[in-house]
Design an enzyme around this catalytic site. Structure first.
Site, PDB file in Angstrom:
ATOM      1  N   HIS A 183       1.302   3.924   1.868  1.00  0.00           N
ATOM      2  CA  HIS A 183       1.723   4.741   3.011  1.00  0.00           C
ATOM      3  C   HIS A 183       3.247   4.874   2.957  1.00  0.00           C
ATOM      4  O   HIS A 183       3.952   3.900   2.670  1.00  0.00           O
ATOM      5  CB  HIS A 183       1.276   4.097   4.336  1.00  0.00           C
ATOM      6  CG  HIS A 183      -0.159   4.429   4.685  1.00  0.00           C
ATOM      7  ND1 HIS A 183      -0.919   3.662   5.533  1.00  0.00           N
ATOM      8  CD2 HIS A 183      -0.938   5.481   4.309  1.00  0.00           C
ATOM      9  CE1 HIS A 183      -2.127   4.212   5.652  1.00  0.00           C
ATOM     10  NE2 HIS A 183      -2.164   5.310   4.922  1.00  0.00           N
ATOM     11  N   HIS A 205       0.841  -1.196   0.000  1.00  0.00           N
ATOM     12  CA  HIS A 205       0.000   0.000   0.000  1.00  0.00           C
ATOM     13  C   HIS A 205       0.872   1.240   0.000  1.00  0.00           C
ATOM     14  O   HIS A 205       2.087   1.164   0.196  1.00  0.00           O
ATOM     15  CB  HIS A 205      -0.991  -0.018   1.171  1.00  0.00           C
ATOM     16  CG  HIS A 205      -0.390   0.168   2.529  1.00  0.00           C
ATOM     17  ND1 HIS A 205       0.589  -0.646   3.042  1.00  0.00           N
ATOM     18  CD2 HIS A 205      -0.652   1.083   3.510  1.00  0.00           C
ATOM     19  CE1 HIS A 205       0.903  -0.252   4.268  1.00  0.00           C
ATOM     20  NE2 HIS A 205       0.169   0.806   4.575  1.00  0.00           N
ATOM     21  N   ASP A 225      -0.257  -3.370   5.782  1.00  0.00           N
ATOM     22  CA  ASP A 225      -0.860  -3.163   7.088  1.00  0.00           C
ATOM     23  C   ASP A 225      -2.322  -3.610   7.034  1.00  0.00           C
ATOM     24  O   ASP A 225      -2.982  -3.448   6.011  1.00  0.00           O
ATOM     25  CB  ASP A 225      -0.841  -1.685   7.431  1.00  0.00           C
ATOM     26  CG  ASP A 225       0.558  -1.133   7.650  1.00  0.00           C
ATOM     27  OD1 ASP A 225       1.519  -1.914   7.774  1.00  0.00           O
ATOM     28  OD2 ASP A 225       0.706   0.102   7.665  1.00  0.00           O
ATOM     29  N   ASP A 258       5.707   4.955   4.933  1.00  0.00           N
ATOM     30  CA  ASP A 258       6.663   4.110   5.671  1.00  0.00           C
ATOM     31  C   ASP A 258       6.918   2.766   4.974  1.00  0.00           C
ATOM     32  O   ASP A 258       7.805   2.021   5.371  1.00  0.00           O
ATOM     33  CB  ASP A 258       6.213   3.897   7.126  1.00  0.00           C
ATOM     34  CG  ASP A 258       4.828   3.310   7.278  1.00  0.00           C
ATOM     35  OD1 ASP A 258       3.938   3.649   6.468  1.00  0.00           O
ATOM     36  OD2 ASP A 258       4.615   2.501   8.211  1.00  0.00           O
ATOM     37  N   HIS A 259       6.155   2.477   3.910  1.00  0.00           N
ATOM     38  CA  HIS A 259       6.339   1.224   3.163  1.00  0.00           C
ATOM     39  C   HIS A 259       6.891   1.483   1.763  1.00  0.00           C
ATOM     40  O   HIS A 259       7.120   0.554   1.009  1.00  0.00           O
ATOM     41  CB  HIS A 259       4.999   0.485   3.026  1.00  0.00           C
ATOM     42  CG  HIS A 259       4.420   0.089   4.346  1.00  0.00           C
ATOM     43  ND1 HIS A 259       4.358  -1.223   4.757  1.00  0.00           N
ATOM     44  CD2 HIS A 259       3.908   0.826   5.362  1.00  0.00           C
ATOM     45  CE1 HIS A 259       3.817  -1.270   5.970  1.00  0.00           C
ATOM     46  NE2 HIS A 259       3.544  -0.035   6.358  1.00  0.00           N
ATOM     47  N   HIS A 310      -7.285  -2.127   5.705  1.00  0.00           N
ATOM     48  CA  HIS A 310      -6.491  -1.033   6.270  1.00  0.00           C
ATOM     49  C   HIS A 310      -7.196   0.297   5.957  1.00  0.00           C
ATOM     50  O   HIS A 310      -8.246   0.301   5.331  1.00  0.00           O
ATOM     51  CB  HIS A 310      -5.085  -1.093   5.648  1.00  0.00           C
ATOM     52  CG  HIS A 310      -4.066  -0.236   6.321  1.00  0.00           C
ATOM     53  ND1 HIS A 310      -3.991  -0.059   7.675  1.00  0.00           N
ATOM     54  CD2 HIS A 310      -3.037   0.498   5.797  1.00  0.00           C
ATOM     55  CE1 HIS A 310      -2.988   0.757   7.954  1.00  0.00           C
ATOM     56  NE2 HIS A 310      -2.391   1.107   6.842  1.00  0.00           N
ATOM     57  N   HIS A 317       6.533  -4.597  12.377  1.00  0.00           N
ATOM     58  CA  HIS A 317       5.823  -3.321  12.271  1.00  0.00           C
ATOM     59  C   HIS A 317       5.347  -2.872  13.662  1.00  0.00           C
ATOM     60  O   HIS A 317       4.163  -2.677  13.909  1.00  0.00           O
ATOM     61  CB  HIS A 317       4.636  -3.486  11.284  1.00  0.00           C
ATOM     62  CG  HIS A 317       4.049  -2.208  10.760  1.00  0.00           C
ATOM     63  ND1 HIS A 317       3.013  -1.566  11.377  1.00  0.00           N
ATOM     64  CD2 HIS A 317       4.327  -1.463   9.663  1.00  0.00           C
ATOM     65  CE1 HIS A 317       2.677  -0.500  10.682  1.00  0.00           C
ATOM     66  NE2 HIS A 317       3.468  -0.408   9.642  1.00  0.00           N
TER      67      HIS A 317
HETATM   68 ZN   LIG Z   1       2.770   0.942   8.100  1.00  0.00          ZN
HETATM   69 ZN   LIG Z   2      -0.328   1.765   6.528  1.00  0.00          ZN
END
Ligand SMILES: [Zn+2]
Ligand SMILES: [Zn+2]
Length: 304
Positions: free
Chosen positions: A62, A60, A211, A64-65, A140, A269
């Site tokens: 976001h 996804h 997530d 942080d990924h 998510h 995570h």
């Molecule tokens: Zn995350």
């Molecule tokens: Zn996320």
């Protein structure tokens, strides 16, 4: 197969945990799941060869990924890489990558294939001779795909002695039996594969669910897998926060592993609100739900 955890923090990095990324290594090929900022450095620290990256899966969008992918691809270009590379991800990943590379005017030495999936997509995204990868939407705050990397079953070991006893002439008939075909001998005797092959060797599977909050779809995706890598952002002190932000607690992930019949749960995570000691305690508590929990930490290697 081997799993190497490259980054095990959620949302923000800490001094001991980088942002999400996990390498799966099979036959020397590297499959990268998520690519948070700092993944390049973690690859170097871990000894996982970036030159052997076969595909990158981004579940996804976001940050942080995701934010490490532009830098990593840029480095692969500077390496002079010629082997093509695949990127798999939800709708929007192409726009993100094109924006980054148009701005910096980067052109690559290798062919980059971007495979983009619309909201709600489920299906097989990669199918090779010895393995395949399936995707399924998780639950998510934005569209997020979970992945299942599945080795195909291999036929059982060919029993040469038994083949000779049965009078099968050496040569192409052996190969046909090994590929699951029945054959007829010159004396009209029919030989079926199970007469000369041992029990089939079951392929291993790795499922990646980051997530997501607790979801039936994670259970479906993780059905009887060898290893379930599942997000465990929160502990029992933050159940409300987990629900609100559509993340999982360690106990949620343990329930998924148990109900799916997974062999192992690899927890990752973690929220930066917890230190290592607290994570160990949260993990211990969840073992009453599911015993085989491996608590992730950066650069941990897990052989399957
Ligand atoms: Zn995350
Ligand atoms: Zn996320």
């Amino acid at each position: 197969m081997k799993i190497v955890l490259l980054g095990t923090s959620s949302a923000v990095p800490t001094l001991t945990r980088g942002l999400s990324s996990t390498a799966l290594i099979r036959d020397g090929d590297v499959f990268l799941f998520d690519c948070g900022e700092g993944t390049q450095l973690q690859l170097m620290r871990s000894g996982v060869k970036r030159s052997r990256i076969h595909s990158i899966f981004i579940g996804h969008l976001h940050g942080d990924h995701l934010y490490g992918i532009a830098g990593l691809l840029s480095t692969l270009h500077l390496d002079g890489r010629e082997t093509p590379i695949n990127v798999f991800g939800p709708e929007g990943i192409r726009t993100f990558l094109h924006a980054a590379f148009r701005t910096t005017e980067d052109k690559f030495s290798f062919k980059l294939t971007i495979n983009e999936f619309p909201r709600g997509y489920r299906g097989r995204v990669l199918d090779e001779e010895e393995f395949y990868v399936d995707a399924l939407p998780l639950d998510h705050s934005i569209f997020c795909l979970g992945w299942r990397f599945q080795e195909k079953d291999k036929p059982g070991i060919f029993n040469l002695e038994r083949a000779q006893e049965l009078g099968i002439p050496r040569g192409p008939l052996y190969g046909r039996l090994q590929h699951g075909e029945s054959v007829t001998l010159p004396d009209r005797k029919i030989i079926t594969p199970d007469m000369v092959l041992g029990t089939p060797r079951q392929g291993k599977s790795v499922v990646y669910c980051l997530d997501t909050q607790f979801s039936e779809r994670s259970i479906q995706l993780a059905d009887k897998c060898t290893a379930l890598i599942h997000e465990t952002t929160f502990g029992p002190d933050a159940v409300d926060m987990a629900r609100e932000r559509k993340h999982s607690t360690m106990e949620d992930a343990a329930r998924v592993a148990k109900e799916a019949g997974a062999e192992n749960l690899i927890a990752t995570h973690f929220s930066s609100r917890y230190d290592g000691r607290q994570i160990a305690q949260i993990g211990d508590e969840a073992k009453s739900v599911f015993e085989n929990i491996i608590l992730g930490k950066d650069l941990l290697e897990i052989d399957l």
